[in-house]
Design a protein around this motif. Structure first.
Motif, PDB file in Angstrom:
ATOM      1  N   ALA A 137     -12.861  -1.377  74.053  1.00 59.24           N
ATOM      2  CA  ALA A 137     -13.995  -2.131  74.595  1.00 59.24           C
ATOM      3  C   ALA A 137     -13.706  -2.755  75.948  1.00 59.24           C
ATOM      4  CB  ALA A 137     -14.416  -3.225  73.610  1.00 59.24           C
ATOM      5  N   GLY A 138     -12.445  -3.082  76.235  1.00 61.10           N
ATOM      6  CA  GLY A 138     -12.089  -3.724  77.493  1.00 61.10           C
ATOM      7  C   GLY A 138     -12.302  -2.865  78.711  1.00 61.10           C
ATOM      8  N   GLU A 139     -12.610  -1.599  78.536  1.00 61.24           N
ATOM      9  CA  GLU A 139     -12.861  -0.726  79.687  1.00 61.24           C
ATOM     10  C   GLU A 139     -14.092  -1.177  80.477  1.00 61.24           C
ATOM     11  OE1 GLU A 139     -13.070   3.331  78.490  1.00 61.24           O
ATOM     12  OE2 GLU A 139     -11.103   3.316  77.506  1.00 61.24           O
ATOM     13  N   PHE A 140     -15.060  -1.839  79.803  1.00 64.87           N
ATOM     14  CA  PHE A 140     -16.290  -2.240  80.476  1.00 64.87           C
ATOM     15  C   PHE A 140     -16.575  -3.735  80.401  1.00 64.87           C
ATOM     16  CE2 PHE A 140     -17.106   2.283  79.581  1.00 64.87           C
ATOM     17  CZ  PHE A 140     -17.398   2.708  80.866  1.00 64.87           C
ATOM     18  N   HIS A 141     -16.037  -4.428  79.383  1.00 65.32           N
ATOM     19  CA  HIS A 141     -16.360  -5.840  79.229  1.00 65.32           C
ATOM     20  C   HIS A 141     -15.124  -6.626  78.792  1.00 65.32           C
ATOM     21  CE1 HIS A 141     -20.674  -5.216  79.716  1.00 65.32           C
ATOM     22  NE2 HIS A 141     -20.559  -4.167  78.927  1.00 65.32           N
ATOM     23  N   ASP A 142     -15.024  -7.877  79.290  1.00 66.93           N
ATOM     24  CA  ASP A 142     -13.883  -8.703  78.900  1.00 66.93           C
ATOM     25  C   ASP A 142     -14.275  -9.826  77.947  1.00 66.93           C
ATOM     26  OD1 ASP A 142     -15.269 -10.360  80.588  1.00 66.93           O
ATOM     27  OD2 ASP A 142     -13.677 -10.538  82.081  1.00 66.93           O
ATOM     28  N   GLN A 143     -15.534  -9.869  77.530  1.00 70.84           N
ATOM     29  CA  GLN A 143     -15.977 -10.832  76.523  1.00 70.84           C
ATOM     30  C   GLN A 143     -16.798 -10.106  75.455  1.00 70.84           C
ATOM     31  OE1 GLN A 143     -15.339 -13.976  75.948  1.00 70.84           O
ATOM     32  NE2 GLN A 143     -14.042 -14.319  77.740  1.00 70.84           N
ATOM     33  N   PRO A 144     -16.489 -10.308  74.211  1.00 77.30           N
ATOM     34  CA  PRO A 144     -15.359 -11.106  73.712  1.00 77.30           C
ATOM     35  C   PRO A 144     -14.029 -10.405  73.983  1.00 77.30           C
ATOM     36  CG  PRO A 144     -16.325  -9.877  71.912  1.00 77.30           C
ATOM     37  CD  PRO A 144     -17.224  -9.639  73.093  1.00 77.30           C
ATOM     38  N   THR A 145     -12.956 -11.174  73.982  1.00 73.47           N
ATOM     39  CA  THR A 145     -11.630 -10.606  74.205  1.00 73.47           C
ATOM     40  C   THR A 145     -11.223  -9.763  72.991  1.00 73.47           C
ATOM     41  OG1 THR A 145     -10.980 -12.497  75.546  1.00 73.47           O
ATOM     42  CG2 THR A 145      -9.204 -11.136  74.646  1.00 73.47           C
ATOM     43  N   ILE A 146     -10.836  -8.522  73.267  1.00 70.16           N
ATOM     44  CA  ILE A 146     -10.422  -7.608  72.204  1.00 70.16           C
ATOM     45  C   ILE A 146      -8.943  -7.295  72.358  1.00 70.16           C
ATOM     46  CG2 ILE A 146     -10.772  -5.347  71.127  1.00 70.16           C
ATOM     47  CD1 ILE A 146     -13.168  -7.164  70.881  1.00 70.16           C
ATOM     48  N   ARG A 147      -8.185  -7.481  71.324  1.00 69.45           N
ATOM     49  CA  ARG A 147      -6.799  -7.027  71.273  1.00 69.45           C
ATOM     50  C   ARG A 147      -6.709  -6.007  70.144  1.00 69.45           C
ATOM     51  NH1 ARG A 147      -4.718 -10.101  66.982  1.00 69.45           N
ATOM     52  NH2 ARG A 147      -6.079 -11.855  66.429  1.00 69.45           N
ATOM     53  N   HIS A 148      -5.622  -5.249  70.105  1.00 67.78           N
ATOM     54  CA  HIS A 148      -5.538  -4.270  69.034  1.00 67.78           C
ATOM     55  C   HIS A 148      -4.109  -4.108  68.534  1.00 67.78           C
ATOM     56  CE1 HIS A 148      -4.847  -1.718  72.654  1.00 67.78           C
ATOM     57  NE2 HIS A 148      -4.054  -1.003  71.850  1.00 67.78           N
ATOM     58  N   GLN A 149      -4.009  -3.579  67.335  1.00 70.86           N
ATOM     59  CA  GLN A 149      -2.735  -3.273  66.698  1.00 70.86           C
ATOM     60  C   GLN A 149      -2.677  -1.789  66.365  1.00 70.86           C
ATOM     61  OE1 GLN A 149      -2.498  -5.606  63.124  1.00 70.86           O
ATOM     62  NE2 GLN A 149      -1.978  -7.509  64.174  1.00 70.86           N
ATOM     63  N   ARG A 150      -1.468  -1.259  66.457  1.00 75.21           N
ATOM     64  CA  ARG A 150      -1.207   0.074  65.899  1.00 75.21           C
ATOM     65  C   ARG A 150      -0.933  -0.091  64.406  1.00 75.21           C
ATOM     66  NH1 ARG A 150       1.411   4.676  68.106  1.00 75.21           N
ATOM     67  NH2 ARG A 150       2.945   4.396  66.462  1.00 75.21           N
ATOM     68  N   ALA A 151      -1.603   0.700  63.600  1.00 71.02           N
ATOM     69  CA  ALA A 151      -1.367   0.690  62.160  1.00 71.02           C
ATOM     70  C   ALA A 151      -1.050   2.115  61.715  1.00 71.02           C
ATOM     71  CB  ALA A 151      -2.593   0.173  61.426  1.00 71.02           C
ATOM     72  N   GLU A 152       0.056   2.281  60.999  1.00 71.53           N
ATOM     73  CA  GLU A 152       0.469   3.610  60.558  1.00 71.53           C
ATOM     74  C   GLU A 152       0.409   3.709  59.043  1.00 71.53           C
ATOM     75  OE1 GLU A 152       3.737   5.483  62.652  1.00 71.53           O
ATOM     76  OE2 GLU A 152       3.803   3.807  64.063  1.00 71.53           O
ATOM     77  N   LEU A 153      -0.013   4.862  58.583  1.00 74.88           N
ATOM     78  CA  LEU A 153      -0.222   5.137  57.168  1.00 74.88           C
ATOM     79  C   LEU A 153       0.500   6.440  56.823  1.00 74.88           C
ATOM     80  CD1 LEU A 153      -2.049   4.004  54.776  1.00 74.88           C
ATOM     81  CD2 LEU A 153      -3.713   5.729  55.476  1.00 74.88           C
ATOM     82  N   LEU A 154       1.395   6.399  55.850  1.00 71.79           N
ATOM     83  CA  LEU A 154       2.155   7.588  55.452  1.00 71.79           C
ATOM     84  C   LEU A 154       1.463   8.290  54.294  1.00 71.79           C
ATOM     85  CD1 LEU A 154       4.714   9.402  55.537  1.00 71.79           C
ATOM     86  CD2 LEU A 154       5.760   7.785  53.905  1.00 71.79           C
ATOM     87  N   HIS A 155       1.139   9.564  54.500  1.00 71.91           N
ATOM     88  CA  HIS A 155       0.590  10.402  53.444  1.00 71.91           C
ATOM     89  C   HIS A 155       1.733  11.194  52.810  1.00 71.91           C
ATOM     90  CE1 HIS A 155      -3.704   9.942  54.750  1.00 71.91           C
ATOM     91  NE2 HIS A 155      -3.069   9.568  55.854  1.00 71.91           N
ATOM     92  N   PHE A 156       1.743  11.240  51.497  1.00 71.46           N
ATOM     93  CA  PHE A 156       2.842  11.922  50.805  1.00 71.46           C
ATOM     94  C   PHE A 156       2.357  12.520  49.488  1.00 71.46           C
ATOM     95  CE2 PHE A 156       2.825   7.533  49.389  1.00 71.46           C
ATOM     96  CZ  PHE A 156       3.022   7.617  48.010  1.00 71.46           C
TER      97      PHE A 156
END
Length: 348
Positions: free
Chosen positions: A193-212
């Motif tokens: 979202a930050g590519e076009f707007h800075d409000q609201p402030t968006i941060r993100h996390q990498r989340a990894e999921l193992l399939h087995f």
């Protein structure tokens, strides 16, 4: 009929589009299908009643989301004749010892009166855990929540897209500048979202999921969701012996979706902890970029450019996404909402 343009085809954008199209509104979705879209790398657990978060606004949102799910899925699957992967086999919540199990049982049970859709809540001895989930460890006592369920994110998005089209909407796989779109613009770009707007402030996390896969003839589709110790969870991911375990949480400003060997090893070790008596064959690692806003509370409202923004669904996007779609579609169509959306239209 009003004209709506939705930028971003993840769970929020797709659900809003579906509900608006159902109302006969003119809807166009632009989705550039970024790799790392959070919906595709989520276990899709629908069991908000076990959470210990104290944010009441957040809880009202996910509580209503879980309440809405059965009717929502029934309507969507009837409309599209397409499965969504939704199942409601309950949730096994594991705890370190009997004392914590008792405290958790009391805490979860206290929510039943306000949330009858969660079904029965029962304490499980270790042998009961094994009986319900044969290949799962019997080392920990547990609480079973009957109404717990899960949804397959990819299948749900496929169905929502089909539903949008069935109701006369448009879905374009291409990029677009939200500032140049027609009608009411709904910006649901997630981590990007930050590519076009800075409000609201968006941060993100990498989340990894193992399939087995297990080397036993397990019935993954018939097993309950498993809420392990800490943030760990296990879900069945298909017919036979396929499961997924997650998740890792890594704050980042990058958008790489390359799996981490270190995280894969960590998740494999955790899988061995919960399935100690069988061999585990790693299949793949899914990586998602989960968007968060202040206090991890989703933002729903207009920004300074009068663009309607929905973002920050974080790790509960698949629980909250459908009901957000229902509520936003009602609000933007001038109808009464169940939730007070003013609770989510904040700035820093």
């Amino acid at each position: 009929m009003k004209e709506f343009t939705i930028v971003g085809g993840g769970i929020a954008g797709a659900s809003i589009a579906y509900h608006l199209a159902k109302k006969g509104q003119h809807v166009t979705v632009y989705d550039r299908f970024d790799q790392g879209q959070a919906t595709f790398a989520s276990a899709g657990i629908i069991c908000p009643w076990t959470s210990q978060r104290r944010n009441k606004k957040w809880y009202r949102l996910v509580q209503e989301g879980a309440r809405y799910y059965p009717a929502f899925i029934k309507d969507l699957e009837q409309t599209t004749n397409q499965p969504t992967g939704y199942k409601q086999n309950g949730a096994i919540c594991l705890f370190k010892d009997d004392r914590i199990q008792q405290l958790a049982y009391e805490r979860i049970s206290a929510k039943q009166e306000a949330s009858p859709e969660m079904g029965s809540v029962t304490k499980m001895a270790k042998k009961d855990v094994k009986a319900l989930h044969p290949y799962l460890t019997d080392y920990y006592p547990a609480v079973f929540v009957e109404g717990g369920g899960q949804i397959d994110g990819e299948s749900l998005l496929t169905s929502l897209k089909k539903g949008v089209l069935a109701h006369g909407g448009n879905w374009l796989v291409e990029d677009v500048d939200p500032r140049e779109c027609q009608g009411t613009v709904i910006y649901t770009a997630g981590a990007w979202a930050g590519e076009f707007h800075d409000q609201p402030t968006i941060r993100h996390q990498r989340a990894e999921l193992l399939h087995f896969q297990l080397d036993e003839d397990a019935d993954a589709m018939g097993t309950p969701v498993v809420m392990g110790l800490g943030p760990m969870y296990i879900v069945g991911t298909g017919a036979g012996n396929s499961f997924a375990i997650g998740t890792t949480h890594e704050k980042t400003e990058e958008f790489s979706v390359a799996p981490s060997a270190e995280n894969k090893a960590y998740l494999h070790h955790e899988a061995e902890r919960y399935f100690p008596d069988v061999n585990i064959d790693d299949h793949k690692v899914s990586v998602g970029l989960r968007p968060f806003t202040r206090d991890s509370l989703p933002f729903i409202g207009y920004n300074d450019d009068n663009i309607f923004v929905v973002n920050g669904l974080g790790s509960t996007g698949l629980t909250a996404g459908p009901v957000i779609g229902r509520e936003v579609a009602a609000f933007l169509s001038g109808e009464e909402t169940t939730l007070n959306l003013a609770d989510y239209g904040y700035y820093e």
